[in-house]
Design an enzyme around this catalytic site. Structure first.
Site, mmCIF file in Angstrom:
data_model
loop_
_atom_site.group_PDB
_atom_site.id
_atom_site.type_symbol
_atom_site.label_atom_id
_atom_site.label_comp_id
_atom_site.label_asym_id
_atom_site.label_seq_id
_atom_site.Cartn_x
_atom_site.Cartn_y
_atom_site.Cartn_z
ATOM 1 N N CYS A 107 -11.111 1.154 -3.407
ATOM 2 C CA CYS A 107 -10.968 2.614 -3.352
ATOM 3 C C CYS A 107 -11.785 3.169 -4.524
ATOM 4 O O CYS A 107 -12.369 2.426 -5.301
ATOM 5 C CB CYS A 107 -9.504 3.020 -3.455
ATOM 6 S SG CYS A 107 -8.780 2.610 -5.018
ATOM 7 N N LYS B 135 6.928 7.769 -5.758
ATOM 8 C CA LYS B 135 6.150 7.148 -4.676
ATOM 9 C C LYS B 135 6.010 5.648 -4.940
ATOM 10 O O LYS B 135 6.243 4.831 -4.051
ATOM 11 C CB LYS B 135 4.757 7.773 -4.630
ATOM 12 C CG LYS B 135 3.710 6.982 -3.854
ATOM 13 C CD LYS B 135 2.365 7.660 -3.799
ATOM 14 C CE LYS B 135 1.489 7.334 -4.950
ATOM 15 N NZ LYS B 135 0.772 6.062 -4.906
ATOM 16 N N ASN B 136 5.655 5.303 -6.185
ATOM 17 C CA ASN B 136 5.330 3.904 -6.472
ATOM 18 C C ASN B 136 6.551 3.014 -6.603
ATOM 19 O O ASN B 136 6.430 1.797 -6.685
ATOM 20 C CB ASN B 136 4.456 3.828 -7.724
ATOM 21 C CG ASN B 136 3.075 4.394 -7.457
ATOM 22 O OD1 ASN B 136 2.737 4.694 -6.306
ATOM 23 N ND2 ASN B 136 2.295 4.588 -8.494
ATOM 24 N N ARG C 289 -1.127 12.511 -0.689
ATOM 25 C CA ARG C 289 -0.672 11.114 -0.685
ATOM 26 C C ARG C 289 0.417 10.902 -1.723
ATOM 27 O O ARG C 289 1.273 10.045 -1.559
ATOM 28 C CB ARG C 289 -1.850 10.186 -0.994
ATOM 29 C CG ARG C 289 -2.892 10.095 0.113
ATOM 30 C CD ARG C 289 -3.878 9.013 -0.211
ATOM 31 N NE ARG C 289 -3.163 7.825 -0.638
ATOM 32 C CZ ARG C 289 -3.676 6.918 -1.480
ATOM 33 N NH1 ARG C 289 -4.892 7.072 -1.947
ATOM 34 N NH2 ARG C 289 -2.982 5.863 -1.827
ATOM 35 N N ASP D 289 -5.897 -11.157 -5.716
ATOM 36 C CA ASP D 289 -5.903 -12.588 -6.075
ATOM 37 C C ASP D 289 -4.642 -13.001 -6.825
ATOM 38 O O ASP D 289 -4.135 -14.122 -6.645
ATOM 39 C CB ASP D 289 -7.146 -12.917 -6.904
ATOM 40 C CG ASP D 289 -7.238 -12.061 -8.151
ATOM 41 O OD1 ASP D 289 -7.238 -10.815 -8.027
ATOM 42 O OD2 ASP D 289 -7.269 -12.619 -9.271
ATOM 43 N N LEU D 290 -4.080 -12.085 -7.626
ATOM 44 C CA LEU D 290 -2.876 -12.437 -8.399
ATOM 45 C C LEU D 290 -1.645 -12.503 -7.481
ATOM 46 O O LEU D 290 -0.749 -13.336 -7.675
ATOM 47 C CB LEU D 290 -2.661 -11.439 -9.529
ATOM 48 C CG LEU D 290 -3.795 -11.384 -10.561
ATOM 49 C CD1 LEU D 290 -3.578 -10.236 -11.549
ATOM 50 C CD2 LEU D 290 -3.929 -12.717 -11.307
ATOM 51 N N ASP E 98 -2.359 6.287 -14.539
ATOM 52 C CA ASP E 98 -2.192 7.337 -13.524
ATOM 53 C C ASP E 98 -2.095 8.729 -14.147
ATOM 54 O O ASP E 98 -2.052 9.718 -13.414
ATOM 55 C CB ASP E 98 -0.949 7.069 -12.672
ATOM 56 C CG ASP E 98 -1.131 5.834 -11.810
ATOM 57 O OD1 ASP E 98 -0.137 5.342 -11.255
ATOM 58 O OD2 ASP E 98 -2.275 5.361 -11.717
ATOM 59 N N ARG F 27 -9.916 -3.347 -5.702
ATOM 60 C CA ARG F 27 -8.447 -3.532 -5.716
ATOM 61 C C ARG F 27 -8.113 -4.938 -5.193
ATOM 62 O O ARG F 27 -7.625 -5.111 -4.097
ATOM 63 C CB ARG F 27 -7.768 -2.446 -4.877
ATOM 64 C CG ARG F 27 -8.111 -1.028 -5.276
ATOM 65 C CD ARG F 27 -7.680 -0.641 -6.686
ATOM 66 N NE ARG F 27 -6.254 -0.584 -6.863
ATOM 67 C CZ ARG F 27 -5.508 0.475 -6.571
ATOM 68 N NH1 ARG F 27 -6.054 1.528 -6.020
ATOM 69 N NH2 ARG F 27 -4.204 0.459 -6.786
ATOM 70 N N PRO F 28 -8.441 -5.981 -5.972
ATOM 71 C CA PRO F 28 -8.223 -7.353 -5.492
ATOM 72 C C PRO F 28 -6.726 -7.665 -5.373
ATOM 73 O O PRO F 28 -5.881 -6.946 -5.918
ATOM 74 C CB PRO F 28 -8.854 -8.193 -6.593
ATOM 75 C CG PRO F 28 -8.742 -7.350 -7.815
ATOM 76 C CD PRO F 28 -8.924 -5.935 -7.339
ATOM 77 N N ARG G 24 -3.654 0.950 0.715
ATOM 78 C CA ARG G 24 -3.728 -0.418 0.223
ATOM 79 C C ARG G 24 -2.370 -0.934 -0.225
ATOM 80 O O ARG G 24 -2.141 -2.127 -0.284
ATOM 81 C CB ARG G 24 -4.749 -0.552 -0.879
ATOM 82 C CG ARG G 24 -4.485 0.251 -2.098
ATOM 83 C CD ARG G 24 -5.445 -0.173 -3.157
ATOM 84 N NE ARG G 24 -5.414 -1.619 -3.346
ATOM 85 C CZ ARG G 24 -4.420 -2.268 -3.977
ATOM 86 N NH1 ARG G 24 -3.396 -1.592 -4.429
ATOM 87 N NH2 ARG G 24 -4.456 -3.581 -4.126
#
Ligand code: EPZ
Length: 423
Positions: free
Chosen positions: A115, A22-23, A398, A123-124, A306, A120-121, A91
């Site tokens: 979540c 998935k990822n 998901r 900014d990076l 995970d 879950r920023p 997200r």
């Protein structure tokens, strides 16, 4: 909302085929936005997160066709705005920012919410886009990025909690079409980043160092279509390894990349399980109570966050004291309260779960909260005495392709029950 009912006490044996990652698939599908030519992606798992990504790509104007595990995408003319009503569902939609910025020099995407595993920023991600000469603004819940032209530069994308997987992928995708050389230091080295880079290279990108903490990109004028098969899902594989360790007689996983699972297989070996590890299969034998171990989650190649919830389920049955420390998402312990409802003895101290193994777990109705916590509750149900009902299993769908059917194929007594929306 469906629920999954597990009747504990049935041993697992046989073989199970692991689906595509998935990822890895999510950013690779987004990368098809970088070209107007058709891209063909194989081994795409049938998951709701993938469905949401295909919805977003279609909404942006790409032609999307799916035939079982193969997806064909052609993004000839696409808009650059991904709206809240779709983005709010997942997200990871944020990873369309990079390809849209690379191809069209602008993008507008609804800011992803947080979540249950924590804030879950992004900014990076924005730090990387700014380093490529883009301007980034947050307006009315959307993030807007735009640039007259993208210029390569050297940047460091490591944050307080280590590297960012999707942030590395996002900036990498934009950098493929930036002018000049981009160097991403503090890059994520996850196999999913390597798989994305392999796909981008097939599209004509010039990338070196993927899989290390320093990735170098030489920008090109445009990218062309490509065909690619997504790597096996190492987290689904790890989840089935833990299922087999908990409830197995002997289980073989097929279509894995065992090299991606070293941190997980090392911990299972340390915990006393016999593993037969080949290049693309792993066989594990259950042999009663695990030995206690101490785990710290870390960026790849360390122990993956995970897999943290699944290990808490396994170590709840160990013959002694274990500890699991979460350094990537320090609040990622939603599964603990539910495991304690099943009789687990776990105390949270800051970002560490102290687990005292118990001789047995008891089935109970439990609530799924996030993707991996839900899987951990199903695993615990496999060895709990009595029946476990895991509610709100949409969380599981998901990230796991037919987990109930795959476990049933190994001998688990498990069923999915359709429920009215009110529950
Ligand atoms: C990816 O999320 C995975 N999701 C996650 O898997 C995984 O847990 C995570 O990487 C870590 O391995 C996908 O690939 C779709 P990060 P990502 O950016 O990229 C902080 C699952 O179960 N951070 O690597 O969003 C962040 O808060 C999911 O399949 C910033 O501070 O995670 C976290 O503490 C869950 N600023 C750490 O870095 C940023 O801009 C790692 O996050 C970005 C991240």
């Amino acid at each position: 909302m469906d629920k999954i009912i597990v009747h504990g006490g049935h041993t697992l044996s046989g073989a199970v085929k692991i689906s595509g990652s998935k990822n890895s698939a999510l950013p690779i599908l987004a990368a098809a936005l970088l070209t107007r030519e058709p891209c063909v992606i194989h081994c795409v798992p049938d998951l709701s997160d993938i469905h949401y990504m295909l919805q977003i790509l279609s909404h942006l104007g790409a032609q999307v066709e799916r035939a079982s595990g193969t997806v064909q995408i052609q993004a000839e003319n696409v808009s650059t705005t991904a709206p809240y009503e779709i983005v709010r569902k997942m997200r990871a939609s944020v990873c369309v920012l990079g390809p849209l910025l690379g191809r069209h020099k602008e993008a507008r995407v609804s800011l992803p919410g947080g979540c249950v595993i924590g804030d879950r920023p992004i900014d990076l991600h924005l730090k990387g886009f700014r380093a490529l000469n883009a301007a980034c603004r947050v307006e009315a819940g959307d993030v807007k990025v735009f640039a007259g032209e993208l210029k390569g530069s050297t940047m460091n994308l490591e944050g307080r909690q280590g590297p960012t997987v999707l942030g590395t992928g996002n900036v990498l995708m934009a950098a493929t079409l930036a002018e000049g050389i981009t160097v991403i230091e503090g890059a994520a080295a996850e196999p999913e980043v390597v798989d994305l880079a392999q796909f981008l290279i097939k599209m004509g990108a010039k990338i070196e160092g993927a899989g290390t903490r320093r990735i170098t990109v030489e920008g090109v004028k445009e990218l062309h279509g490509a065909e690619h098969s997504v790597i096996p899902d190492r987290i689904e594989a790890g989840t089935f390894l833990v299922a087999a360790a908990l409830a197995g007689r002997e289980v073989t996983l097929r279509r894995v990349n065992s090299e991606h699972l070293n941190a997980v297989t090392n911990v299972l070996s340390e915990s006393g399980f016999q593993l037969n590890i080949q290049k693309d299969t792993i066989t594990v034998k259950g042999n009663g109570a695990p030995r206690p171990v101490d785990i710290i989650t870390e960026p790849y190649p360390g122990f993956p966050t995970d897999m943290q919830a699944q290990m808490c389920a396994l170590l709840s049955r160990a013959d002694g004291q274990s500890s699991v420390t979460e350094t990537v998402f320090p609040q990622r312990f939603m599964h603990v309260s539910e495991l304690k409802r099943m009789g687990a003895d776990i105390a949270i101290e800051g970002a560490t779960a102290r687990i005292t193994g118990v001789p047995k777990l008891s089935g109970a109705p439990v609530m799924a909260s996030d993707l991996r916590a839900s899987a951990a509750l199903v695993l615990a149900g496999l060895v709990a005495e009595g029946t476990t009902e895991v509610h709100r299993v949409y969380h599981i769908d998901r990230g796991y392709e037919s987990i109930d059917e795959k476990l049933m194929g190994l001998g688990a007594e498990i069923q999915r029950v359709k429920q009215s929306a009110s529950t």
